[in-house]
Structures are given as structure tokens and as C-alpha cells.
Design an enzyme around this catalytic site. Structure first.
Site, PDB file in Angstrom:
ATOM      1  N   LEU A   1       0.824  -1.207   0.000  1.00  0.00           N
ATOM      2  CA  LEU A   1       0.000   0.000   0.000  1.00  0.00           C
ATOM      3  C   LEU A   1       0.856   1.253   0.000  1.00  0.00           C
ATOM      4  CD1 LEU A   1      -2.905   1.048   0.014  1.00  0.00           C
ATOM      5  CD2 LEU A   1      -2.759   1.168   2.505  1.00  0.00           C
ATOM      6  N   TRP A   2       0.626   2.106  -0.997  1.00  0.00           N
ATOM      7  CA  TRP A   2       1.200   3.442  -1.046  1.00  0.00           C
ATOM      8  C   TRP A   2       0.331   4.302  -0.112  1.00  0.00           C
ATOM      9  CZ3 TRP A   2       2.537  -0.073  -4.385  1.00  0.00           C
ATOM     10  CH2 TRP A   2       3.547   0.096  -5.332  1.00  0.00           C
TER      11      TRP A   2
ATOM     12  N   ILE B   1       4.122  -1.592   3.663  1.00  0.00           N
ATOM     13  CA  ILE B   1       3.689  -0.197   3.580  1.00  0.00           C
ATOM     14  C   ILE B   1       4.762   0.623   2.866  1.00  0.00           C
ATOM     15  CG2 ILE B   1       3.209   1.907   4.903  1.00  0.00           C
ATOM     16  CD1 ILE B   1       0.918  -0.062   5.044  1.00  0.00           C
ATOM     17  N   LYS B   2       4.321   1.388   1.863  1.00  0.00           N
ATOM     18  CA  LYS B   2       5.206   2.362   1.213  1.00  0.00           C
ATOM     19  C   LYS B   2       4.823   3.749   1.694  1.00  0.00           C
ATOM     20  CE  LYS B   2       6.438   4.697  -3.029  1.00  0.00           C
ATOM     21  NZ  LYS B   2       5.996   5.092  -4.387  1.00  0.00           N
ATOM     22  N   GLN B   3       5.806   4.505   2.156  1.00  0.00           N
ATOM     23  CA  GLN B   3       5.530   5.839   2.690  1.00  0.00           C
ATOM     24  C   GLN B   3       6.675   6.776   2.325  1.00  0.00           C
ATOM     25  OE1 GLN B   3       3.791   8.503   3.451  1.00  0.00           O
ATOM     26  NE2 GLN B   3       2.610   7.257   4.931  1.00  0.00           N
TER      27      GLN B   3
END
Length: 355
Positions: free
Chosen positions: A199-200, A237-239
Site C-alpha cells: 500500500l502506497w 507499507i510504502k511511505q
């Protein structure tokens, strides 16, 4: 290897490489490692096929067996327009070159659109894990209206041979509730079919810019976005790397009331150091049970130095890697591959430790 990393970091080398985290201690984290799937994911509700695909991603490329990932994401042809993204290097209008760059650069996986990956899937889907990005901000409607809409089905990604799907949610936007429902349903179906999910976790609201400060990259707001992301069972998780803090406090100045926060987030759980701010992002990913990968950011004048700095911050915070696109594909393929390998060297270097 450490000498080259120090050279890239320049005057910031000592501060970044010697920082000792006194906010959230590293012994509270679930850190990356070669046994991560067995140690963490095998205890979850993910089925065996999801575990297989997570293992495939974690055991591909130069970082295989370390628990760290280096992913090439190229969805900018939609998200930023093809002209704006590929004019610097027109070779990447050809979808195959995107996949070739990921392989040449030693990446764990390549993330892109249905069209890019589908156009070459029979040639490459068994050679490098595909991550199909299922929603996008299409940016052609006038005036621009930032929204993530589905571009295809999860089953379509499965039929392509994808190891995982990726999606973006604009947390804080007026469209967030719909996006959360759509992505949660897509992630459930992906897990059902045996694909992993990434998830972006982006924040998006004009109100998040206040008094000249952009709180879209504040540790407190991005941390909460991460926590919402792991709630719908994103595996990774992409952050964006945090650049400041205090988004909740800034938005609550005056008579308005926004969200909820505890002052200890700022006094005990974070400091001004970027490693500590990133660790707070990881804490919101169930203390690293869901790995955090930070984005590499836009291309600029000092791409190699900036990429190394981001990787050092992510690794020392307890993160699991970088997902870097524009810095790599907006240059000749040999230079782009070199940049990706330079990022990977940070995660292979034992002298870069967890703070």
C-alpha cells in the site's frame, strides 16, 4: 563499502551513522531478516500461496535472503504523465526497458501498471516478481481532481502471474473512505488468490499545507496513514520519508478540531532526528510486523547522495528498504542500474546498523 557510503553522505555522515535512538528502542521492533516470513508472516492469516510470493520477493535480486527489498516502481506514466516522466530518457516509453532496468539493477521486484507488465508478462513474469499497481490518479480530467481509481481487476493481475498487487490511498482526502473500501476489498481478493499486497500510504489534503509548511510529510500524519494501511492488511507499507512533525498540532491551531493526538508523540516517541521520525512511522506498522519501505523521491541534482541518505535513514530506523523509480529511470540504463545497486549496498553493509 562504508567508506563510499560516508562519501555520499558528506558532512551528514557522522550524524546519520552514529545516531542513537532514544525514543522507541530497537528491541521493541520486528526487524528485517532472512527469516522474516517464517518469524512474522507465517503467524498471520495469510495463506501458503501468499507466503510463497512474499518469500519469492524477499529472495530475489542482490538483497535476497537479507529481509530487505529494493523495488523499482514505474507508474509515473499515468501518475505524472508519460511526457513529463519519460522525456528525459525516451527509452522508457518502451515498457520492456522498465523490466530490464529492474533486473539489471538487482531489484527484488518491479512495480508498474497493468499495461507495462502485461505487455511483457510471458517473457518476464517468471523471472522477476511483478507488482501490479491496480489504481491510479489519471490526471487528464480538467480541472485536476486528485483521486485514485481502479484500472483493472485483481484477477487480471493474478492471470498475469503477478506476485503482488499495489494500491494507493489518499488518506485525508474527501475520497479516502471510498478508496479504503475499494482497496480493502482488492487486498482481500489478492490474499485469497495468493498474492501479497503493498500500500502506497499517501496523505492528501490542501489543508495539510499551513503557514508555508507541508505537513503531508509530517511523522504524525504519515504514521497514522500507515496505521490505517496495516489495518486493511497491507503486507508492506510504502511511505514518503518524514520531513517534519506536528501536523496534528498545526491543524488544530485556532478553533478547529482535527483528529486526536497525545503530546507524548512529540516529547517521548519522536525527536527532530529523521531516523527517529521514520521509526515512528515503523511503530505505526505494528512495530515493523508490516515492513516499511520509503520512497526514493523525485530526481534532482544529487540523486546518488540523496538516495544513500534515504536508505541509511530507513535502514537505521528499522525499515525494510526503498522503492525508488524516477532517480533510476530518468537516466541511461547503466547509470540507473548503478543507482539501484548503490541503494542496495547500504542494506548489504553491516557497518550501517539499526539505531
Amino acid at each position: 563499502m562504508i567508506d563510499k557510503i560516508q562519501e555520499y553522505l558528506g558532512d551528514e555522515a557522522d550524524a546519520l551513522l552514529s545516531h542513537e535512538c532514544k525514543t522507541i528502542s530497537k528491541d521493541r521492533l520486528h526487524l528485517p531478516g532472512g527469516d522474516f516470513v517464517d518469524r512474522i508472516f507465517a503467524q498471520t492469516d495469510r495463506n501458503q500461496r501468499v507466503l510463497n510470493n512474499l518469500n519469492w520477493i524477499l529472495n530475489t535480486g542482490r538483497l535476497a535472503g537479507t529481509g530487505y527489498v529494493s523495488i523499482l516502481p514505474v507508474d509515473q506514466g499515468i501518475e505524472h504523465s508519460a511526457g513529463a516522466s519519460f522525456a528525459k530518457n525516451p527509452d522508457y516509453f518502451d515498457s520492456e526497458n522498465i523490466i530490464k532496468l529492474a533486473i539489471e539493477g538487482g531489484c527484488n521486484a518491479v512495480a508498474s501498471t497493468y499495461g507495462v507488465l502485461g505487455s511483457c508478462s510471458r517473457k518476464y513474469a517468471h523471472k522477476i516478481p511483478f507488482i501490479v499497481k491496480v489504481n491510479h490518479n489519471q490526471l487528464m480530467s480538467y480541472p485536476n481532481h486528485p483521486d485514485q481509481i481502479m484500472f483493472g481487476s485483481v484477477d487480471q493481475a493474478f492471470d498475469m502471474g503477478a506476485a503482488a498487487i499495489g494500491a494507493t490511498i489518499y488518506f485525508g482526502s474527501q475520497e479516502a473512505n471510498r478508496q479504503i473500501i475499494e482497496v480493502a476489498e482488492a487486498f482481500y481478493r489478492a490474499h485469497e488468490l495468493g498474492m501479497a499486497t503493498i500500500l502506497w500510504c499517501y496523505t492528501r489534503n490542501d489543508a495539510f499545507k499551513k503557514d508555508g509548511v507541508d505537513y503531508h510529510v509530517s511523522a504524525d500524519l504519515t504514521g497514522q496513514a500507515n496505521h490505517l494501511g496495516v489495518t486493511i492488511e497491507a503486507d508492506i507499507i510504502k511511505q514518503k520519508l518524514p520531513e517534519n512533525n506536528g501536523g496534528y498540532k498545526a491543524l488544530n491551531m485556532g478553533s478547529s478540531s482535527y483528529g486526536k493526538i497525545d503530546e507524548r508523540v512529540y516529547t517521548e516517541l519522536t525527536s527532530e532526528n529523521p531516523i527517529d521520525l521514520t521509526r515512528y512511522q515503523i511503530a505505526n506498522c505494528y512495530m515493523g510486523r508490516q515492513p516499511l519501505i520509503n520512497s526514493g523521491g523525485a530526481s534532482g541534482a544529487n540523486d546518488f547522495g540523496d538516495a544513500v541518505k534515504t536508505a541509511v535513514i530507513n535502514k537505521r530506523a528499522g525499515g525494510a528498504g526503498l522503492i525508488s523509480g524516477r532517480k533510476a529511470f530518468q537516466r541511461p540504463i547503466d547509470e540507473g542500474a548503478k543507482l539501484l545497486r548503490t541503494i542496495q549496498d547500504v542494506y548489504l553493509c553491516k557497518d550501517v546498523t539499526i539505531a
